[in-house]
Write a protein that holds these residues in place. Structure first.
Motif, PDB file in Angstrom:
ATOM      1  N   ASP A   1       0.822  -1.214   0.000  1.00 35.59           N
ATOM      2  CA  ASP A   1       0.000   0.000   0.000  1.00 35.59           C
ATOM      3  C   ASP A   1       0.855   1.262   0.000  1.00 35.59           C
ATOM      4  OD1 ASP A   1       0.730  -1.004   2.470  1.00 35.59           O
ATOM      5  OD2 ASP A   1      -0.943  -0.142   3.548  1.00 35.59           O
ATOM      6  N   GLN A   2       2.110   1.118  -0.480  1.00 35.63           N
ATOM      7  CA  GLN A   2       3.004   2.250  -0.744  1.00 35.63           C
ATOM      8  C   GLN A   2       3.377   3.048   0.519  1.00 35.63           C
ATOM      9  OE1 GLN A   2       4.363   2.607  -3.927  1.00 35.63           O
ATOM     10  NE2 GLN A   2       3.320   0.638  -4.041  1.00 35.63           N
ATOM     11  N   VAL A   3       3.569   2.348   1.624  1.00 36.40           N
ATOM     12  CA  VAL A   3       4.066   2.971   2.849  1.00 36.40           C
ATOM     13  C   VAL A   3       5.513   2.533   3.030  1.00 36.40           C
ATOM     14  CG1 VAL A   3       3.802   3.187   5.348  1.00 36.40           C
ATOM     15  CG2 VAL A   3       1.775   2.964   3.892  1.00 36.40           C
ATOM     16  N   THR A   4       6.402   3.500   3.281  1.00 34.62           N
ATOM     17  CA  THR A   4       7.825   3.206   3.409  1.00 34.62           C
ATOM     18  C   THR A   4       8.237   3.197   4.877  1.00 34.62           C
ATOM     19  OG1 THR A   4       8.277   4.252   1.276  1.00 34.62           O
ATOM     20  CG2 THR A   4      10.157   3.883   2.744  1.00 34.62           C
ATOM     21  N   PHE A   5       8.880   2.113   5.300  1.00 33.85           N
ATOM     22  CA  PHE A   5       9.344   1.942   6.677  1.00 33.85           C
ATOM     23  C   PHE A   5      10.861   1.977   6.729  1.00 33.85           C
ATOM     24  CE2 PHE A   5       5.174   0.167   6.663  1.00 33.85           C
ATOM     25  CZ  PHE A   5       4.700   0.152   7.973  1.00 33.85           C
ATOM     26  N   GLU A   6      11.402   2.471   7.813  1.00 32.06           N
ATOM     27  CA  GLU A   6      12.819   2.341   8.103  1.00 32.06           C
ATOM     28  C   GLU A   6      12.981   1.231   9.132  1.00 32.06           C
ATOM     29  OE1 GLU A   6      14.517   5.973   9.427  1.00 32.06           O
ATOM     30  OE2 GLU A   6      14.798   6.745   7.414  1.00 32.06           O
ATOM     31  N   VAL A   7      13.685   0.176   8.759  1.00 28.65           N
ATOM     32  CA  VAL A   7      13.798  -1.002   9.622  1.00 28.65           C
ATOM     33  C   VAL A   7      15.270  -1.301   9.884  1.00 28.65           C
ATOM     34  CG1 VAL A   7      13.218  -3.446   9.872  1.00 28.65           C
ATOM     35  CG2 VAL A   7      11.662  -1.919   8.646  1.00 28.65           C
ATOM     36  N   GLU A   8      15.591  -1.566  11.134  1.00 27.29           N
ATOM     37  CA  GLU A   8      16.977  -1.849  11.498  1.00 27.29           C
ATOM     38  C   GLU A   8      17.442  -3.182  10.908  1.00 27.29           C
ATOM     39  OE1 GLU A   8      17.821  -0.249  15.829  1.00 27.29           O
ATOM     40  OE2 GLU A   8      15.752  -0.931  15.656  1.00 27.29           O
ATOM     41  N   LEU A   9      18.738  -3.263  10.641  1.00 29.72           N
ATOM     42  CA  LEU A   9      19.297  -4.451   9.996  1.00 29.72           C
ATOM     43  C   LEU A   9      19.120  -5.720  10.820  1.00 29.72           C
ATOM     44  CD1 LEU A   9      22.615  -3.174   8.361  1.00 29.72           C
ATOM     45  CD2 LEU A   9      20.554  -3.981   7.205  1.00 29.72           C
ATOM     46  N   PHE A  10      19.152  -5.612  12.141  1.00 28.32           N
ATOM     47  CA  PHE A  10      19.002  -6.821  12.949  1.00 28.32           C
ATOM     48  C   PHE A  10      17.611  -7.422  12.795  1.00 28.32           C
ATOM     49  CE2 PHE A  10      17.185  -3.883  16.063  1.00 28.32           C
ATOM     50  CZ  PHE A  10      16.206  -4.640  16.684  1.00 28.32           C
ATOM     51  N   ILE A  11      16.648  -6.594  12.369  1.00 26.47           N
ATOM     52  CA  ILE A  11      15.291  -7.093  12.109  1.00 26.47           C
ATOM     53  C   ILE A  11      15.202  -7.688  10.707  1.00 26.47           C
ATOM     54  CG2 ILE A  11      12.879  -6.415  11.773  1.00 26.47           C
ATOM     55  CD1 ILE A  11      13.212  -4.421  14.023  1.00 26.47           C
ATOM     56  N   THR A  12      15.787  -6.997   9.726  1.00 29.77           N
ATOM     57  CA  THR A  12      15.699  -7.497   8.351  1.00 29.77           C
ATOM     58  C   THR A  12      16.441  -8.819   8.176  1.00 29.77           C
ATOM     59  OG1 THR A  12      17.647  -6.223   7.637  1.00 29.77           O
ATOM     60  CG2 THR A  12      15.496  -5.162   7.413  1.00 29.77           C
ATOM     61  N   LYS A  13      17.390  -9.114   9.065  1.00 25.77           N
ATOM     62  CA  LYS A  13      18.085 -10.401   8.986  1.00 25.77           C
ATOM     63  C   LYS A  13      17.139 -11.565   9.225  1.00 25.77           C
ATOM     64  CE  LYS A  13      22.733  -8.787  10.160  1.00 25.77           C
ATOM     65  NZ  LYS A  13      23.840  -8.815  11.156  1.00 25.77           N
ATOM     66  N   GLU A  14      16.002 -11.292   9.887  1.00 26.35           N
ATOM     67  CA  GLU A  14      14.989 -12.326  10.093  1.00 26.35           C
ATOM     68  C   GLU A  14      14.162 -12.568   8.833  1.00 26.35           C
ATOM     69  OE1 GLU A  14      14.418 -14.118  13.113  1.00 26.35           O
ATOM     70  OE2 GLU A  14      16.410 -13.275  13.422  1.00 26.35           O
TER      71      GLU A  14
END
Length: 219
Positions: free
Chosen positions: A65-78
């Motif tokens: 739905d075209q919403v941009t999030f900033e996510v920390e790398l330790f989370i994206t590793k999951e």
């Protein structure tokens, strides 16, 4: 959710204890979701300091739905799907990774869950680790209680798309618990399964396997 003002003095039945618990859990989850970082289009991603005072990088993820999030790398590793993008292009602050099969509501929930579960384990201190396990258990219970049946299923699909093994396992256990001892009709409705038995075939099957229909909760 605030209750509507009463228009009369007529007393209404008090909500069941389970409903109050679900509302309380939902309120906690909604409050936590407000803390998830969302960035405006074209805004630069900033690095932040973690609990140890070390700088941590963030990655931008854009939902269906075209919403941009900033996510920390330790989370994206999951998220193995996201990690494959990062491995290919690096954690570039200008990189925005599209997630066409994940909505903003689902990503908020995923980030909240990972933020709680993926930080330091406290393994060096057994007492701290024990406290952490108890806190996570309470968090998991609130997290699931706040989700509707449909939200739970949609979140499972999002986690599957992101290839999040630990989160998928957690959601699968939660769904298994929710359908435990439920009737065949309940499970069919839960998963959207069409009954392809004729009434005669189903009656015959139930009679031949009566043991499987014992101790079933009423829908």
């Amino acid at each position: 959710m605030a209750e509507e003002a009463k228009s009369s003095e007529t007393l209404k039945p008090k909500p069941a204890e389970g409903e109050e618990s679900k509302k309380a859990a939902s309120a906690v989850v909604e409050e936590n979701l407000k803390k998830v970082t969302i960035t405006a289009e074209g805004e630069e991603s900033e690095n932040v300091l973690n609990e140890e005072g070390e700088e941590t990088k963030k990655v931008k993820l854009r939902t269906a739905d075209q919403v941009t999030f900033e996510v920390e790398l330790f989370i994206t590793k999951e998220m193995e799907t996201v990690q494959s993008f990062i491995d290919a292009g690096g954690a570039d602050a200008s990189l925005v990774i599209p997630l066409p099969n994940v909505t903003s509501r689902e990503l908020r929930l995923i980030v909240e869950y990972c933020s709680e579960h993926c930080r330091g384990t406290g393994a060096d201190n057994p007492n701290d680790n024990k406290v952490r396990k108890e806190r996570l258990k309470e968090f998991d219970e609130r997290f699931v209680q706040a989700l509707s049946t449909n939200e739970l299923k949609e979140l499972l699909l999002a986690a599957n798309y992101l290839n999040m093994k630990n989160f998928l396992e957690f959601l699968s256990r939660s769904i298994a618990d929710s359908i435990k001892n439920q009737s065949v009709e309940f499970v069919r409705n839960f998963f959207g399964v069409v009954n392809d038995y004729t009434p005669e075939e189903e009656a015959e099957f139930r009679q031949a396997n009566a043991w499987a229909f014992e101790d079933i909760d009423n829908d």
